[in-house]
Design an enzyme around this catalytic site. Structure first.
Site, PDB file in Angstrom:
ATOM      1  N   ASP A 188      43.201  28.125  35.947  1.00 27.55           N
ATOM      2  CA  ASP A 188      41.985  27.619  35.435  1.00 27.55           C
ATOM      3  C   ASP A 188      42.376  26.688  34.711  1.00 27.55           C
ATOM      4  O   ASP A 188      43.023  26.533  33.732  1.00 27.55           O
ATOM      5  CB  ASP A 188      41.361  28.848  34.753  1.00 27.55           C
ATOM      6  CG  ASP A 188      39.832  28.333  34.527  1.00 27.55           C
ATOM      7  OD1 ASP A 188      39.493  27.160  34.505  1.00 27.55           O
ATOM      8  OD2 ASP A 188      39.205  29.372  33.919  1.00 27.55           O
TER       9      ASP A 188
ATOM     10  N   ASP B 139      40.648  33.253  35.569  1.00 29.32           N
ATOM     11  CA  ASP B 139      40.216  33.425  33.966  1.00 29.32           C
ATOM     12  C   ASP B 139      41.174  34.227  33.466  1.00 29.32           C
ATOM     13  O   ASP B 139      41.592  33.969  32.108  1.00 29.32           O
ATOM     14  CB  ASP B 139      38.719  33.949  33.729  1.00 29.32           C
ATOM     15  CG  ASP B 139      37.810  33.028  34.477  1.00 29.32           C
ATOM     16  OD1 ASP B 139      37.839  31.985  34.086  1.00 29.32           O
ATOM     17  OD2 ASP B 139      36.990  33.520  35.073  1.00 29.32           O
TER      18      ASP B 139
ATOM     19  N   ILE C 224      40.256  24.550  32.950  1.00 26.05           N
ATOM     20  CA  ILE C 224      39.514  24.663  31.491  1.00 26.05           C
ATOM     21  C   ILE C 224      38.751  25.875  31.567  1.00 26.05           C
ATOM     22  O   ILE C 224      37.788  26.125  32.409  1.00 26.05           O
ATOM     23  CB  ILE C 224      38.554  23.474  31.504  1.00 26.05           C
ATOM     24  CG1 ILE C 224      39.339  22.113  31.504  1.00 26.05           C
ATOM     25  CG2 ILE C 224      37.918  23.723  30.165  1.00 26.05           C
ATOM     26  CD1 ILE C 224      38.233  21.115  31.333  1.00 26.05           C
ATOM     27  N   ASP C 225      39.309  26.991  30.830  1.00 30.82           N
ATOM     28  CA  ASP C 225      38.536  28.115  30.509  1.00 30.82           C
ATOM     29  C   ASP C 225      37.636  27.990  29.308  1.00 30.82           C
ATOM     30  O   ASP C 225      38.317  27.865  28.354  1.00 30.82           O
ATOM     31  CB  ASP C 225      39.587  29.479  30.542  1.00 30.82           C
ATOM     32  CG  ASP C 225      38.562  30.505  30.529  1.00 30.82           C
ATOM     33  OD1 ASP C 225      37.721  30.774  31.551  1.00 30.82           O
ATOM     34  OD2 ASP C 225      38.578  31.348  29.493  1.00 30.82           O
TER      35      ASP C 225
ATOM     36  N   GLU D 107      40.709  27.345  40.273  1.00 30.05           N
ATOM     37  CA  GLU D 107      39.209  27.528  40.225  1.00 30.05           C
ATOM     38  C   GLU D 107      38.469  26.506  40.746  1.00 30.05           C
ATOM     39  O   GLU D 107      37.523  26.990  41.528  1.00 30.05           O
ATOM     40  CB  GLU D 107      38.832  27.505  38.637  1.00 30.05           C
ATOM     41  CG  GLU D 107      37.215  27.719  38.568  1.00 30.05           C
ATOM     42  CD  GLU D 107      36.668  28.145  37.246  1.00 30.05           C
ATOM     43  OE1 GLU D 107      37.467  28.093  36.238  1.00 30.05           O
ATOM     44  OE2 GLU D 107      35.404  28.392  37.346  1.00 30.05           O
TER      45      GLU D 107
ATOM     46  N   THR E 225      34.535  26.120  29.800  1.00 25.05           N
ATOM     47  CA  THR E 225      34.154  24.662  30.288  1.00 25.05           C
ATOM     48  C   THR E 225      32.698  24.567  29.475  1.00 25.05           C
ATOM     49  O   THR E 225      32.506  23.081  29.093  1.00 25.05           O
ATOM     50  CB  THR E 225      33.688  24.540  31.674  1.00 25.05           C
ATOM     51  OG1 THR E 225      35.066  24.899  32.498  1.00 25.05           O
ATOM     52  CG2 THR E 225      33.242  23.416  32.087  1.00 25.05           C
TER      53      THR E 225
HETATM   54  C1  IPD Z   1      34.124  31.957  31.927  1.00 28.54           C
HETATM   55  C2  IPD Z   1      34.666  32.139  30.688  1.00 28.54           C
HETATM   56  C3  IPD Z   1      33.624  32.942  29.904  1.00 28.54           C
HETATM   57  C4  IPD Z   1      33.647  34.215  30.905  1.00 28.54           C
HETATM   58  C5  IPD Z   1      33.180  33.972  32.133  1.00 28.54           C
HETATM   59  C6  IPD Z   1      34.136  32.570  32.636  1.00 28.54           C
HETATM   60  P1  IPD Z   1      34.795  29.065  32.548  1.00 28.54           P
HETATM   61  O1  IPD Z   1      35.028  30.691  32.645  1.00 28.54           O
HETATM   62  O2  IPD Z   1      35.668  32.485  30.480  1.00 28.54           O
HETATM   63  O3  IPD Z   1      34.224  33.469  28.623  1.00 28.54           O
HETATM   64  O4  IPD Z   1      32.723  35.077  30.106  1.00 28.54           O
HETATM   65  O5  IPD Z   1      33.374  35.265  32.791  1.00 28.54           O
HETATM   66  O6  IPD Z   1      33.437  32.707  34.049  1.00 28.54           O
HETATM   67  O7  IPD Z   1      33.389  28.788  33.291  1.00 28.54           O
HETATM   68  O8  IPD Z   1      34.683  28.700  31.066  1.00 28.54           O
HETATM   69  O9  IPD Z   1      35.937  28.632  33.356  1.00 28.54           O
HETATM   70 CA    CA Z   2      37.237  30.031  33.685  1.00 19.50          CA
END
Ligand code: IPD
Ligand code: CA
Length: 260
Positions: free
Chosen positions: A87, A213, A89-90, A73, A92
């Site tokens: 990813d 993600d 950290i999902d 990412e 973040t």
């Molecule tokens: C996000 C998270 C969020 C989702 C967004 C993502 P990130 O990723 O997964 O729950 O709704 O579409 O972009 O920014 O925490 O890596």
């Molecule tokens: Ca993410």
């Protein structure tokens, strides 16, 4: 690729996810600098830890599988026949604000199909792992989607981001609530999808989410007996797609609610 080579990658993905998760947890507990954040876009958080963890994962994969491609990412990469999609950290936004709900997500994709999906939540010490055709597990124990068939009793997570206009999200949310679903939004799409795989909730949908993600988590749901849309199309690898995962019994109603 032989079964042995795939299994080698599966075991490596589990070990790397755990190692990366330990680093994320260490930084989370240190607070301070590690949680200092910038924004990549509206409500799109970035911390230094995201890049640090992605570098660790990329290095570990390159050491063991130097011929595989890598796409992360934060740092990007390249897509070849065999590619790791990561990813670091999902969730973040939660990580940066001190909320312990996030995970690392690692998918291995061959010929455009996810073969391995691993997520690790370092705060709950939960490792979700799946290999295509071999089922899905949580900390080594097989998992299954829930048996909920009545949407009025269901928990549905509806994700959103600023990547698409909010009106679509509002429409879908209204439809789901009118059907009686308990609509939630937590901060990690990957964990939200994994929670469907193991029955903590019954559906996850989002009008646009990126491949890094969701690719690993969608395989968990498929391998746990759930239904998923055709998420990982060729365009999705780079540009994302809508995602819908749910128990088979809820498919029709959830798909209709997402039909905009
Ligand atoms: C996000 C998270 C969020 C989702 C967004 C993502 P990130 O990723 O997964 O729950 O709704 O579409 O972009 O920014 O925490 O890596
Ligand atoms: Ca993410």
């Amino acid at each position: 690729m032989t079964d042995v080579q795939l299994n080698h990658r599966y075991l490596a993905a589990c070990a790397i996810a755990r190692e990366a998760g330990r680093l994320i947890r260490l930084r989370f507990e240190q607070r301070g600098e590690a949680l200092t954040h910038k924004f990549k876009g509206p409500q799109d958080y970035l911390t230094e830890t995201d890049a640090e963890v992605e570098r660790l994962i990329a290095a570990r994969i390159a050491e063991s599988f130097p011929d595989d491609d890598f796409f992360g990412e934060e740092g990007g990469g390249s897509f070849g026949r065999d590619v790791w999609i990561v990813d670091p950290i999902d969730g973040t936004a939660d990580f940066a604000r001190g909320v312990p709900h996030f995970c690392v997500s690692i998918a291995f994709v061959r010929d455009g199909r996810t073969e391995i999906g691993v997520l690790y939540d370092p705060m709950l010490d939960e490792l979700f792992a799946a290999r295509r055709g071999a089922g899905a597990t949580l900390n080594g124990v097989p998992i299954k989607v829930s048996t909920i068939a009545d949407i009025g009793q269901s928990v549905v997570e509806l994700g959103w981001s600023s990547r698409i206009p909010f009106e679509g999200f509002a429409t879908v949310q209204g439809r789901l609530q009118a059907l009686g679903a308990g609509v939630k939004r937590r901060g990690s799409g990957a964990l939200g999808i994994a929670y469907v795989a193991m029955g903590r909730q019954d559906a996850y949908c989002e009008l646009h989410i990126n491949s890094w993600d969701a690719a690993a988590a969608v395989l968990l749901v498929e391998e746990a007996g759930g239904w998923a849309n055709d998420f990982l199309t060729p365009e999705c690898l780079r540009s994302g797609n809508r995602v819908i995962v749910c128990t088979p019994a809820l498919r029709e109603q959830i798909e209709r609610a997402m039909d905009i």
